[in-house]
Design an enzyme around this catalytic site. Structure first.
Site, mmCIF file in Angstrom:
data_model
loop_
_atom_site.group_PDB
_atom_site.id
_atom_site.type_symbol
_atom_site.label_atom_id
_atom_site.label_comp_id
_atom_site.label_asym_id
_atom_site.label_seq_id
_atom_site.Cartn_x
_atom_site.Cartn_y
_atom_site.Cartn_z
ATOM 1 N N SER A 167 -2.362 -5.547 6.283
ATOM 2 C CA SER A 167 -3.452 -4.657 6.696
ATOM 3 C C SER A 167 -4.756 -5.332 6.334
ATOM 4 O O SER A 167 -4.797 -6.234 5.481
ATOM 5 C CB SER A 167 -3.329 -3.323 5.950
ATOM 6 O OG SER A 167 -4.501 -2.547 6.086
ATOM 7 N N TYR B 112 -2.002 1.448 -2.041
ATOM 8 C CA TYR B 112 -1.803 0.875 -0.704
ATOM 9 C C TYR B 112 -2.293 -0.567 -0.663
ATOM 10 O O TYR B 112 -1.605 -1.458 -0.145
ATOM 11 C CB TYR B 112 -2.533 1.728 0.317
ATOM 12 C CG TYR B 112 -2.346 1.295 1.746
ATOM 13 C CD1 TYR B 112 -1.159 1.554 2.418
ATOM 14 C CD2 TYR B 112 -3.363 0.648 2.446
ATOM 15 C CE1 TYR B 112 -0.979 1.175 3.739
ATOM 16 C CE2 TYR B 112 -3.199 0.266 3.768
ATOM 17 C CZ TYR B 112 -2.000 0.528 4.409
ATOM 18 O OH TYR B 112 -1.840 0.147 5.707
#
Length: 247
Positions: free
Chosen positions: A141, A154
């Site tokens: 990401s 995350y």
């Protein structure tokens, strides 16, 4: 459409929706046979119905955070489709914006088990069966490249995927197996943070993107297909950002 992947078998995790689903459809259209894995078995069965029927495909319910399930998925794929050429580690859990003191052990385990342990489990299970010319693509990401406030766990998983990808590229490269990753920015899926937050969250996201729109699952799927193709044959350990020029 050119059958670039005729005779190839691809194992895809997180294939029931979003980027995994879009990639499955594109690869099937280009001749691949697919083994689709996800925790949502009903949605997987619907994805299979969307694929070209000329090829043999299969689907399996699989929690990638459980190593035994990953081993079983690989073995079932080999038994049914005969081999595995490519792996797309796409299964993932999107974050909730939380200060570290608001997070729980359960939240930590959920993100780490799926986003980081999942690719590890699948990769460990499949590597003994990959041949020269094989390839793995992982999903990181932009939050694995630039830290984001409120997304500490995350970010840890997605930064970890980049390190894992680069280490696997060094380990498997001498065997003729390439390992790369995509790093998507805001992609318009039901679990994207902006969609979950509601309100003006997506307007703020779009304002930060140079191309003036959210990404679509197909935008990332196109890059994944490229990373499996011969056109990327000298890419190994690369992290490809797919974010439309996000700030």
């Amino acid at each position: 459409m050119t059958a670039k992947f005729e005779g190839k078998v691809v194992l895809i995790t997180g294939a029931a929706s979003g980027i995994g689903r879009a990639t499955a459809i594109k690869l099937a259209e280009q001749g691949a046979s697919l083994s689709l894995c996800d925790i949502n078995e009903d949605a997987l069965s619907q994805v299979v119905k969307e694929l070209p029927t000329a090829k043999k495909h299969m689907y399996l319910k699989c929690d990638v955070g459980v190593s035994a399930r990953c081993e079983a998925a690989v073995q079932h794929t080999l038994a049914s489709l005969g081999k595995i050429d490519f792996v797309f580690n796409c299964a993932g859990v999107n974050p909730t914006a939380l200060e570290i003191t608001e997070t729980t052990d359960e939240y930590f385990d959920k993100l780490v088990n799926t986003n980081l342990r999942g690719p590890y489990n699948i990769t460990r299970a499949v590597v003994p069966h990959l041949k020269e010319g094989g390839a793995i693509v992982n999903v990181s990401s932009t939050a694995g490249l630039r830290a984001t406030k409120g997304f500490s766990i995350y970010c840890a998983t997605k930064f970890g995927i980049i390190g894992f990808t680069k280490a696997m590229a060094l380990e498997l490269g001498p065997k003729g197996i390439r390992v790369n990753a995509v790093a998507p920015g805001p992609i318009d899926t039901p679990t994207m943070a902006g969609n979950v937050a509601g309100g003006n969250a997506n307007d703020e996201l779009i304002a930060s993107i140079a191309l003036g729109r959210l990404g679509q699952p197909d935008d990332v799927a196109d890059v994944v297909v490229f990373l499996f193709s011969e056109e990327s044959k000298f890419m190994n350990g690369s992290i490809v950002e797919v974010h439309g020029g996000s700030r």
